[in-house]
Scaffold this motif. Structure first.
Motif, PDB file in Angstrom:
ATOM      1  N   SER A  52       0.814  -1.226   0.000  1.00  0.00           N
ATOM      2  CA  SER A  52       0.000   0.000   0.000  1.00  0.00           C
ATOM      3  C   SER A  52       0.840   1.265   0.000  1.00  0.00           C
ATOM      4  O   SER A  52       0.576   2.195  -0.771  1.00  0.00           O
ATOM      5  N   LEU A  55       2.570   1.737  -3.425  1.00  0.00           N
ATOM      6  CA  LEU A  55       1.668   2.032  -4.531  1.00  0.00           C
ATOM      7  C   LEU A  55       0.877   3.323  -4.338  1.00  0.00           C
ATOM      8  O   LEU A  55       0.645   4.055  -5.292  1.00  0.00           O
ATOM      9  N   LEU A  56       0.435   3.601  -3.117  1.00  0.00           N
ATOM     10  CA  LEU A  56      -0.441   4.749  -2.895  1.00  0.00           C
ATOM     11  C   LEU A  56       0.293   6.064  -2.671  1.00  0.00           C
ATOM     12  O   LEU A  56      -0.196   7.122  -3.064  1.00  0.00           O
ATOM     13  N   VAL A  57       1.443   6.024  -2.015  1.00  0.00           N
ATOM     14  CA  VAL A  57       2.146   7.270  -1.722  1.00  0.00           C
ATOM     15  C   VAL A  57       3.600   7.268  -2.163  1.00  0.00           C
ATOM     16  O   VAL A  57       4.302   8.259  -1.981  1.00  0.00           O
ATOM     17  N   THR A  86      -0.224   8.209  -8.441  1.00  0.00           N
ATOM     18  CA  THR A  86      -1.175   8.154  -7.327  1.00  0.00           C
ATOM     19  C   THR A  86      -1.988   9.437  -7.281  1.00  0.00           C
ATOM     20  O   THR A  86      -1.489  10.517  -7.559  1.00  0.00           O
ATOM     21  N   SER A  87      -3.236   9.295  -6.906  1.00  0.00           N
ATOM     22  CA  SER A  87      -4.091  10.474  -6.795  1.00  0.00           C
ATOM     23  C   SER A  87      -4.007  11.028  -5.375  1.00  0.00           C
ATOM     24  O   SER A  87      -3.614  10.344  -4.439  1.00  0.00           O
ATOM     25  N   SER A  88      -4.400  12.273  -5.242  1.00  0.00           N
ATOM     26  CA  SER A  88      -4.369  12.887  -3.914  1.00  0.00           C
ATOM     27  C   SER A  88      -5.409  12.248  -2.996  1.00  0.00           C
ATOM     28  O   SER A  88      -5.205  12.178  -1.790  1.00  0.00           O
ATOM     29  N   GLU A  90      -6.259   9.030  -2.959  1.00  0.00           N
ATOM     30  CA  GLU A  90      -5.662   7.795  -2.456  1.00  0.00           C
ATOM     31  C   GLU A  90      -4.640   8.087  -1.366  1.00  0.00           C
ATOM     32  O   GLU A  90      -4.567   7.385  -0.362  1.00  0.00           O
ATOM     33  N   SER A  91      -3.873   9.127  -1.587  1.00  0.00           N
ATOM     34  CA  SER A  91      -2.870   9.505  -0.603  1.00  0.00           C
ATOM     35  C   SER A  91      -3.528   9.919   0.711  1.00  0.00           C
ATOM     36  O   SER A  91      -3.074   9.528   1.790  1.00  0.00           O
ATOM     37  N   PHE A  94      -4.800   6.854   2.530  1.00  0.00           N
ATOM     38  CA  PHE A  94      -3.678   6.123   3.119  1.00  0.00           C
ATOM     39  C   PHE A  94      -3.229   6.781   4.422  1.00  0.00           C
ATOM     40  O   PHE A  94      -3.099   6.115   5.455  1.00  0.00           O
ATOM     41  N   TRP A  95      -2.985   8.107   4.404  1.00  0.00           N
ATOM     42  CA  TRP A  95      -2.495   8.791   5.589  1.00  0.00           C
ATOM     43  C   TRP A  95      -3.550   8.838   6.691  1.00  0.00           C
ATOM     44  O   TRP A  95      -3.213   8.721   7.876  1.00  0.00           O
TER      45      TRP A  95
END
Length: 172
Positions: A52, A55-57, A86-88, A90-91, A94-95
């Protein structure tokens, strides 16, 4: 003359056998639940750490042991010039997940301690440690592996105070 209540009441020693059977079923269920939860926590830790985050960040971290046996932590982030896939959103997800999960585990620790469910404390502390390790690793990746987090926080606060001082009109 036969007593009618002897069929309903357990004989001497029978109640101990029934209680031991119930306890062994309960402890067996606890062990199965505990092992299942620990395996799921481990899978979650591995997935967030190795899949994750990358891939995400675009961040990853790991531990290397050199030939002398010394442990080195490595924190990596994707180069700024590389293609950003990655899109914002998704980021942010994740965070948010990375920040919220340790908070829930802290609540679980307090809940376990205050409800005197001490047998679950091992599982809850393991969950907290794994979530905290991922959070720490990714924060170190984000701010740079070599920089000190405390110095970064001081610098950030200093900049914010300076900005406020510069934007407030002077009162005479």
């Amino acid at each position: 003359m036969q007593r009618q209540d002897t069929q309903d009441a357990p004989l001497f020693g029978e109640e101990d056998e029934n209680n031991q059977t119930k306890r062994s079923k309960m402890s067996g269920r606890f062990v199965v639940c505990m092992v299942t939860i620990i395996l799921l926590l481990s899978c979650d830790f591995w997935t967030v750490k190795n899949v994750s985050g990358r891939l995400l960040v675009g961040l990853r971290w790991w531990n290397q042991v050199d030939e002398n046996g010394k442990s080195h932590w490595v924190f990596e982030s994707k180069k700024t010039g590389s293609k950003n896939i990655t899109s914002s959103a998704e980021s942010r997800v994740f965070w948010l997940g990375l920040l919220v999960c340790p908070i829930f585990w802290i609540l679980f620790v307090f809940s376990t301690v205050f409800s005197f469910n001490i047998k679950w404390l091992v599982v809850v502390i393991l969950g907290l440690v794994l979530q905290w390790a991922n959070l720490y690793g990714y924060v170190r990746c984000k701010v740079g592996g070599k920089s000190n987090l405390r110095n970064m926080a001081k610098n950030y606060l200093g900049v914010q105070i300076l900005k406020r001082a510069m934007t407030q009109p002077e009162s005479l």
